[in-house]
Design an enzyme around this catalytic site. Sequence first.
Site, PDB file in Angstrom:
ATOM      1  N   GLY A 166       0.783  -1.225   0.000  1.00 44.73           N
ATOM      2  CA  GLY A 166       0.000   0.000   0.000  1.00 44.73           C
ATOM      3  C   GLY A 166       0.815   1.275   0.000  1.00 44.73           C
ATOM      4  N   CYS A 167       0.184   2.339   0.492  1.00 48.77           N
ATOM      5  CA  CYS A 167       0.747   3.684   0.361  1.00 48.77           C
ATOM      6  C   CYS A 167       2.022   3.902   1.165  1.00 48.77           C
ATOM      7  CB  CYS A 167      -0.296   4.728   0.775  1.00 48.77           C
ATOM      8  SG  CYS A 167      -1.766   4.748  -0.267  1.00 48.77           S
ATOM      9  N   ASN A 168       2.232   3.123   2.226  1.00 48.52           N
ATOM     10  CA  ASN A 168       3.449   3.289   3.019  1.00 48.52           C
ATOM     11  C   ASN A 168       4.657   2.623   2.372  1.00 48.52           C
ATOM     12  OD1 ASN A 168       1.653   0.994   4.502  1.00 48.52           O
ATOM     13  ND2 ASN A 168       3.775   0.312   4.352  1.00 48.52           N
TER      14      ASN A 168
END
Length: 383
Positions: A166-168
């Site tokens: 994901g975004c991390n």
Amino acid sequence: MASLTPIVDSAVDTTSNYPKEAPKRTFGLAGLKPKILGVGTAVPDSSYTQEELLDKFRVADPKVRSVFLNSAIERRYLTLPPEGPEGIRQPESQGQLLAKHRMQGLDMGNRALNECLKEAGAEATDIRYLVCVSSTGFLTPGFTALMIRELGLDPSCARLDVVGMGCNAGLNGLTAVAGWAAAHPGDLAVLVCTEACSAAYVFDGTMRTSVVNSLFGDGSAALAVRAGEAPDGSCADLPELLDFASCMIPEAIDAMRFEWDDEAVKFSFFLDREVPYVIGAHAEGVISRLLAGNGLRCSDITHWIVHSGGKKVVDSVRVNLGLTVHDLRHTTDVLRDFGNLSSGSFLFSYQRLRNEGVVRPGDHAVFMTMGPGSTIETALVRC
């Protein structure tokens, strides 16, 4: 949502500008500190305002329109479904979405990498370690193998595909790049984040999918890193990666998730409405550990590069860390101009900081990303 009640980090001294004492062990890069040689970004050719997207998909529901128009996003770069009769956008199968993920992800990733290498003064054949990050589809072999073939990288190049984080995940990938570079002084390591978020959309008119559809955009970003001197003997005064620190919030593990939708017959992304507040509540603890482990305080940080996760997420982080609107200007500008670009968002903001021309040698900067887990990832940089 009781399961997402914030937990107070006992290491945090709430009466001061971050803790007097905190666990000093974070990532702990050993030996030579890896330096950032260059950054590059790329997006698709087509972009749309939020109003244009609502019109193209003929969205009339006032609640859904409000989500789009109050997102602090003006424009996003996307690859939309083809038009059918009467200009209506056609549904895409999961197979078609995966093909879009591969085609757009590879095209954008190649362009971002080439721009990054140009700034770094390097060639594709110089790359000795390649990490590709993506969460908008699944490929085997992954983007690293495809890029090695298409760009003519040395087949002996070491590689790693980071998928589904994901975004991390941009900072998870950068942690691997930095660690490899520190262990191989003089060799070039590269991170590529490539996210075709329009390959992960479900259009069913529900508020759940509308929140996701209002937020994400397509984009790729690349970062080149080397520890020690370049092969030509130069040792430029470049930004150094000093340390990393992470925080996973187990009680919020289901707050952001990619899951199969039986009705739509495709994968669908879910975002809990409490996510911004949970992330904000835990931001200070992980920043405390990152800074205290390096003898720094919040007031020592000149530049803040935070993931453009959405207006509420950015505002929550800003308030909980005591930052100003100016501190997060590049984060909010990237959100406005591109939307949430998932794992590569922070590199778009970093590129804007570099282009601004305000960074001085010796300045400290913090990178922060957040995503499923729920997870906060951070990095400390000395410019």
